[in-house]
Write a protein that holds these residues in place. Sequence first.
Motif, PDB file in Angstrom:
ATOM      1  N   VAL A  67      -0.376  20.759  -4.193  1.00 27.81           N
ATOM      2  CA  VAL A  67      -0.237  19.522  -3.419  1.00 27.81           C
ATOM      3  C   VAL A  67      -0.302  19.873  -1.937  1.00 27.81           C
ATOM      4  CG1 VAL A  67       1.273  17.550  -2.910  1.00 27.81           C
ATOM      5  CG2 VAL A  67       1.211  18.533  -5.220  1.00 27.81           C
ATOM      6  N   PRO A  68      -1.439  19.590  -1.274  1.00 31.17           N
ATOM      7  CA  PRO A  68      -1.492  19.862   0.169  1.00 31.17           C
ATOM      8  C   PRO A  68      -0.520  18.946   0.904  1.00 31.17           C
ATOM      9  CG  PRO A  68      -3.694  19.445  -0.752  1.00 31.17           C
ATOM     10  CD  PRO A  68      -2.696  19.028  -1.784  1.00 31.17           C
ATOM     11  N   GLN A  69       0.166  19.521   1.874  1.00 28.45           N
ATOM     12  CA  GLN A  69       1.113  18.714   2.660  1.00 28.45           C
ATOM     13  C   GLN A  69       1.059  19.142   4.125  1.00 28.45           C
ATOM     14  OE1 GLN A  69       5.752  18.796   2.694  1.00 28.45           O
ATOM     15  NE2 GLN A  69       5.233  17.383   1.039  1.00 28.45           N
ATOM     16  N   GLY A  70       0.963  18.125   5.008  1.00 28.51           N
ATOM     17  CA  GLY A  70       0.988  18.396   6.439  1.00 28.51           C
ATOM     18  C   GLY A  70       2.367  18.048   6.980  1.00 28.51           C
ATOM     19  N   GLY A  71       2.443  16.919   7.698  1.00 27.28           N
ATOM     20  CA  GLY A  71       3.722  16.514   8.292  1.00 27.28           C
ATOM     21  C   GLY A  71       4.617  15.740   7.350  1.00 27.28           C
ATOM     22  N   ASN A  72       4.113  15.424   6.153  1.00 21.76           N
ATOM     23  CA  ASN A  72       4.862  14.612   5.175  1.00 21.76           C
ATOM     24  C   ASN A  72       5.295  13.270   5.767  1.00 21.76           C
ATOM     25  OD1 ASN A  72       5.908  13.977   2.689  1.00 21.76           O
ATOM     26  ND2 ASN A  72       7.808  15.134   2.943  1.00 21.76           N
ATOM     27  N   THR A  73       4.416  12.680   6.570  1.00 19.33           N
ATOM     28  CA  THR A  73       4.702  11.346   7.116  1.00 19.33           C
ATOM     29  C   THR A  73       3.893  10.256   6.393  1.00 19.33           C
ATOM     30  OG1 THR A  73       2.950  11.414   8.783  1.00 19.33           O
ATOM     31  CG2 THR A  73       5.093  12.306   9.431  1.00 19.33           C
ATOM     32  N   GLY A  74       3.114  10.647   5.411  1.00 15.57           N
ATOM     33  CA  GLY A  74       2.293   9.679   4.677  1.00 15.57           C
ATOM     34  C   GLY A  74       3.166   8.597   4.072  1.00 15.57           C
ATOM     35  N   LEU A  75       2.615   7.392   3.934  1.00 15.95           N
ATOM     36  CA  LEU A  75       3.425   6.252   3.502  1.00 15.95           C
ATOM     37  C   LEU A  75       3.035   5.734   2.126  1.00 15.95           C
ATOM     38  CD1 LEU A  75       3.639   4.457   6.991  1.00 15.95           C
ATOM     39  CD2 LEU A  75       5.417   5.807   5.844  1.00 15.95           C
ATOM     40  N   ALA A 138       2.797  14.030  12.269  1.00 14.17           N
ATOM     41  CA  ALA A 138       1.559  13.899  11.483  1.00 14.17           C
ATOM     42  C   ALA A 138       0.550  14.953  11.957  1.00 14.17           C
ATOM     43  CB  ALA A 138       0.970  12.503  11.654  1.00 14.17           C
ATOM     44  N   THR A 139      -0.085  15.616  11.005  1.00 17.72           N
ATOM     45  CA  THR A 139      -0.989  16.720  11.335  1.00 17.72           C
ATOM     46  C   THR A 139      -2.444  16.267  11.370  1.00 17.72           C
ATOM     47  OG1 THR A 139      -1.249  17.310   9.015  1.00 17.72           O
ATOM     48  CG2 THR A 139       0.562  18.381  10.230  1.00 17.72           C
ATOM     49  N   LEU A 140      -3.251  17.109  12.007  1.00 18.73           N
ATOM     50  CA  LEU A 140      -4.680  16.808  12.047  1.00 18.73           C
ATOM     51  C   LEU A 140      -5.243  16.753  10.620  1.00 18.73           C
ATOM     52  CD1 LEU A 140      -7.030  16.347  13.975  1.00 18.73           C
ATOM     53  CD2 LEU A 140      -7.451  18.821  13.946  1.00 18.73           C
ATOM     54  N   ALA A 145      -7.272  13.748   6.028  1.00 17.05           N
ATOM     55  CA  ALA A 145      -7.189  13.500   4.576  1.00 17.05           C
ATOM     56  C   ALA A 145      -6.867  12.046   4.261  1.00 17.05           C
ATOM     57  CB  ALA A 145      -6.151  14.426   3.951  1.00 17.05           C
ATOM     58  N   THR A 146      -6.189  11.348   5.181  1.00 15.26           N
ATOM     59  CA  THR A 146      -5.906   9.926   4.951  1.00 15.26           C
ATOM     60  C   THR A 146      -6.820   9.015   5.775  1.00 15.26           C
ATOM     61  OG1 THR A 146      -4.228   9.917   6.697  1.00 15.26           O
ATOM     62  CG2 THR A 146      -3.437  10.323   4.462  1.00 15.26           C
ATOM     63  N   ASN A 147      -7.685   9.618   6.584  1.00 17.03           N
ATOM     64  CA  ASN A 147      -8.509   8.835   7.524  1.00 17.03           C
ATOM     65  C   ASN A 147      -7.615   7.851   8.293  1.00 17.03           C
ATOM     66  OD1 ASN A 147     -10.767   7.843   8.896  1.00 17.03           O
ATOM     67  ND2 ASN A 147     -11.195   6.310   7.326  1.00 17.03           N
TER      68      ASN A 147
HETATM   69  P1  FAD Z   1       1.041  14.141   4.755  1.00 18.89           P
HETATM   70  O1  FAD Z   1       1.965  13.014   4.652  1.00 18.89           O
HETATM   71  O2  FAD Z   1       1.623  15.499   4.650  1.00 18.89           O
HETATM   72  O3  FAD Z   1      -0.102  13.991   3.643  1.00 18.89           O
HETATM   73  C1  FAD Z   1      -0.807  12.787   3.500  1.00 18.89           C
HETATM   74  C2  FAD Z   1      -1.934  12.978   2.474  1.00 18.89           C
HETATM   75  O4  FAD Z   1      -2.890  13.908   2.975  1.00 18.89           O
HETATM   76  C3  FAD Z   1      -1.473  13.563   1.151  1.00 18.89           C
HETATM   77  O5  FAD Z   1      -2.281  13.038   0.128  1.00 18.89           O
HETATM   78  C4  FAD Z   1      -1.720  15.058   1.295  1.00 18.89           C
HETATM   79  O6  FAD Z   1      -1.916  15.709   0.059  1.00 18.89           O
HETATM   80  C5  FAD Z   1      -2.984  15.067   2.146  1.00 18.89           C
HETATM   81  N1  FAD Z   1      -3.094  16.210   3.051  1.00 18.89           N
HETATM   82  C6  FAD Z   1      -2.257  16.556   4.065  1.00 18.89           C
HETATM   83  N2  FAD Z   1      -2.752  17.620   4.726  1.00 18.89           N
HETATM   84  C7  FAD Z   1      -3.915  17.958   4.109  1.00 18.89           C
HETATM   85  C8  FAD Z   1      -4.889  18.973   4.327  1.00 18.89           C
HETATM   86  N3  FAD Z   1      -4.773  19.870   5.314  1.00 18.89           N
HETATM   87  N4  FAD Z   1      -5.959  19.031   3.502  1.00 18.89           N
HETATM   88  C9  FAD Z   1      -6.103  18.134   2.510  1.00 18.89           C
HETATM   89  N5  FAD Z   1      -5.213  17.160   2.259  1.00 18.89           N
HETATM   90  C10 FAD Z   1      -4.141  17.067   3.046  1.00 18.89           C
HETATM   91  N6  FAD Z   1      -0.806   5.926   9.501  1.00 18.89           N
HETATM   92  C11 FAD Z   1      -1.827   5.259  10.070  1.00 18.89           C
HETATM   93  O7  FAD Z   1      -2.963   5.351   9.579  1.00 18.89           O
HETATM   94  N7  FAD Z   1      -1.631   4.451  11.151  1.00 18.89           N
HETATM   95  C12 FAD Z   1      -0.422   4.307  11.725  1.00 18.89           C
HETATM   96  O8  FAD Z   1      -0.262   3.554  12.680  1.00 18.89           O
HETATM   97  C13 FAD Z   1       0.671   5.036  11.186  1.00 18.89           C
HETATM   98  N8  FAD Z   1       1.890   4.954  11.742  1.00 18.89           N
HETATM   99  C14 FAD Z   1       2.920   5.638  11.183  1.00 18.89           C
HETATM  100  C15 FAD Z   1       4.183   5.544  11.781  1.00 18.89           C
HETATM  101  C16 FAD Z   1       5.272   6.202  11.229  1.00 18.89           C
HETATM  102  C17 FAD Z   1       6.622   6.100  11.884  1.00 18.89           C
HETATM  103  C18 FAD Z   1       5.093   6.975  10.053  1.00 18.89           C
HETATM  104  C19 FAD Z   1       6.240   7.720   9.435  1.00 18.89           C
HETATM  105  C20 FAD Z   1       3.852   7.079   9.462  1.00 18.89           C
HETATM  106  C21 FAD Z   1       2.755   6.410  10.016  1.00 18.89           C
HETATM  107  N9  FAD Z   1       1.481   6.489   9.459  1.00 18.89           N
HETATM  108  C22 FAD Z   1       0.432   5.834  10.030  1.00 18.89           C
HETATM  109  C23 FAD Z   1       1.269   7.219   8.202  1.00 18.89           C
HETATM  110  C24 FAD Z   1       1.029   8.740   8.346  1.00 18.89           C
HETATM  111  O9  FAD Z   1       1.555   9.239   9.539  1.00 18.89           O
HETATM  112  C25 FAD Z   1      -0.438   9.061   8.230  1.00 18.89           C
HETATM  113  O10 FAD Z   1      -0.872   8.754   6.933  1.00 18.89           O
HETATM  114  C26 FAD Z   1      -0.790  10.510   8.531  1.00 18.89           C
HETATM  115  O11 FAD Z   1      -2.177  10.643   8.480  1.00 18.89           O
HETATM  116  C27 FAD Z   1      -0.193  11.518   7.572  1.00 18.89           C
HETATM  117  O12 FAD Z   1      -0.296  12.817   8.135  1.00 18.89           O
HETATM  118  P2  FAD Z   1       0.608  14.000   7.581  1.00 18.89           P
HETATM  119  O13 FAD Z   1       0.200  15.260   8.243  1.00 18.89           O
HETATM  120  O14 FAD Z   1       2.032  13.649   7.681  1.00 18.89           O
HETATM  121  O15 FAD Z   1       0.154  14.041   6.068  1.00 18.89           O
END
Ligand code: FAD
Length: 453
Positions: A67-75, A138-140, A145-147
Motif C-alpha cells: 500500500v503506497p502511502q505519502g502524507g496519509n491525508t487522502g480523504l 500531502a506529498t507530490l 496518484a490522486t490527481n
Molecule cells: P496519501 O493520503 O498518502 O495517499 C493517497 C492515495 O495515493 C492512496 O491511494 C495512496 O496509495 C496513493 N499514493 C500515495 N503516494 C503514492 C505514490 N508515491 N505512488 C503511488 N501511489 C501513491 N484534495 C484535493 O484534491 N483538494 C483539496 O482541496 C484538498 N484539501 C484537503 C484538505 C485537508 C485538510 C485534507 C486533510 C485533505 C485534503 N485533500 C484535498 C485530500 C488530500 O490531501 C489529497 O488527496 C492528497 O493528494 C493526498 O496526498 P498524500 O500524500 O497525503 O497521499
Amino acid sequence: MSRRELLDELGDLVGPAHVLTGELAASATTDWTGRWSGACEAVVRPGSTAEVSGVVVACASRGVPVVPQGGNTGLVGGAVPQPGSVVLSTRRLAGIGPVDDATGQVTAGAGATIGAVAAAARAASWRYPVDFAARDSATLGGTIATNAGGHHVLRHGMTRRHVVGVEAVLADGAVVSHLGGLVKDNTGYDLAALLCGSEGTLGVITAARMALAPADGDRAVALVGLADLDHLATVVGHLRRAAPEIEALELMLADGLNAVASHLGAPIPVPGAEVVILVELVARRDASGLLVEALAGLDAIGDTAVATDGPAAASLWRWREAHTEVINAVGPHPPHKFDVSLPLDGMAAFVAEVRADVAHHHPGALVWIFGHAGDGNLHVNVTGPAPDDQSIDELVLTLTAAAGGSISAEHGIGRAKRQWLHLSRSPEEIEVFRSLKRALDPGNVLNPGVLLP
Ligand code: FAD
Ligand code: MLT
Ligand code: ZN
C-alpha cells in the motif's frame, strides 16, 4: 515463508530503523478523518528508488500486498492498509532538485510535500500552483496518484496538468523513468498521465518532473455575500468573463461559517450572509483594482471584505480552509465526506434535494456544504450517521449521478467510493481499467481493493 523472514528481508533492504511495526506503525493505519482504519504487517520507509523496487519485489514474491502511502491525508481511505499488507511510505524520498529557469520545471521526490515544492519554486522566482489546506503533509506522489485539485484549478488545472514526467516502480519491481523534461515529446503512451489518478494501483511513483507557473505578482482576496445559491452560476460566469486572472472561486454557507466562527473565536467578516464566495485574483499589478472592477459588475451581492496584503488574505482564506478540520470535530462520528462535481446551473437544486432527502432518511443528521464553486465542485459532508452506515453514501452519490454529476471531483475513489464507480464510469470504461490493472499488476500486489469495484 514467515512474517519474521519478510521483516528481516525488508530490514536488510532499507535498514531496520525504517521498518516500523506495532505502535510505531499505528498512525499509518487510520486515515486523516478517522473514518477508515485497517492494519498492516509493517510500515517500510525506503530511501531510494532501488530500495522501493526491492521492497515491492520482496512483498510481491510472497503475495503480500503493498500500500503506497505519502502524507496519509487522502480523504477516501485509499492509503489505509488492509490486514496482511505492507505500507510503503514514500516520506524519505523528499529531495527537491534545482529549478530549471529556462523551462520552469523541477524534479522532486514523491515524498516531498507540495508545500516544500511550492517553497522551492518560490525561492527560484517561480510558483507551484497546486495548493490546499493539507499542503504541509500531502506529498507530490500522493497528489499525482490522486490527481489532486485544490484552490487554483480554475486557472491552473488539476495536478495532471503540471506533470511533465514521472519515475515509478511497477508491481514486478521494474523502474520506469521519464524525467528528461522535454516540453514536446510525442513518443507513444503517456505513462505519467496514466499514473495520475491511479491511486497506488498501477505503480509506486518515486519522483516527478513538474511544470511550474510564473511567480506571483500582486494578489487580492475577497469574501462576498450572495443573496442565495440560485445566483451562483451567473456570478461564476460573470467573474470568469470579467477577469481571467481569477484563480479561486470558493463557496461557503452560513452554517459552516458559524461553526468556523466558534472555532476561531472571531466574527464572520461578512455577517448575516447565507451564501459567501471567496474570490482570489492574481495579476502582475493592481490585483485589487481588477478584483473590485470585476465584482462591481455583479448584481445582488451583499457585504464584501477585501484583503490585499499577505496576512490579511491568509486570514480570509482561513474561513474557507478551516471547514475541513471544524466539520471533522463536530461528531458524534467522523463525517461521511462527498466530493462531487455538478453542472453549475444545477447546484442550487442539488443542494436543496440533498438537504431534504438527508433530513427525511436520517433525521438529526447535519449536512455541511462548501467547495470549489468555480469548478462546480461541492464538498458535501454529513455528520451524524455511523461510519459504517452506507445508506447515506448511497443516497448522496445516487442523487449526484441523477443530477448529471461525478461522484469524485478531486479526492479520488479509494475504498470509500469504489462500489459506486459505476455511477460515473460505464461498464466498458471499468473493463478498460481492469485490463490496465491486469497488464501492469497481474498479481494484484499494488493497493488491492482500492479504486476498482
Ligand atoms: P496519501 O493520503 O498518502 O495517499 C493517497 C492515495 O495515493 C492512496 O491511494 C495512496 O496509495 C496513493 N499514493 C500515495 N503516494 C503514492 C505514490 N508515491 N505512488 C503511488 N501511489 C501513491 N484534495 C484535493 O484534491 N483538494 C483539496 O482541496 C484538498 N484539501 C484537503 C484538505 C485537508 C485538510 C485534507 C486533510 C485533505 C485534503 N485533500 C484535498 C485530500 C488530500 O490531501 C489529497 O488527496 C492528497 O493528494 C493526498 O496526498 P498524500 O500524500 O497525503 O497521499
Ligand atoms: C477542501 O477543499 O477543503 C478539501 O477538499 C477538503 C475537504 O473536502 O474537506
Ligand atoms: Zn477540495
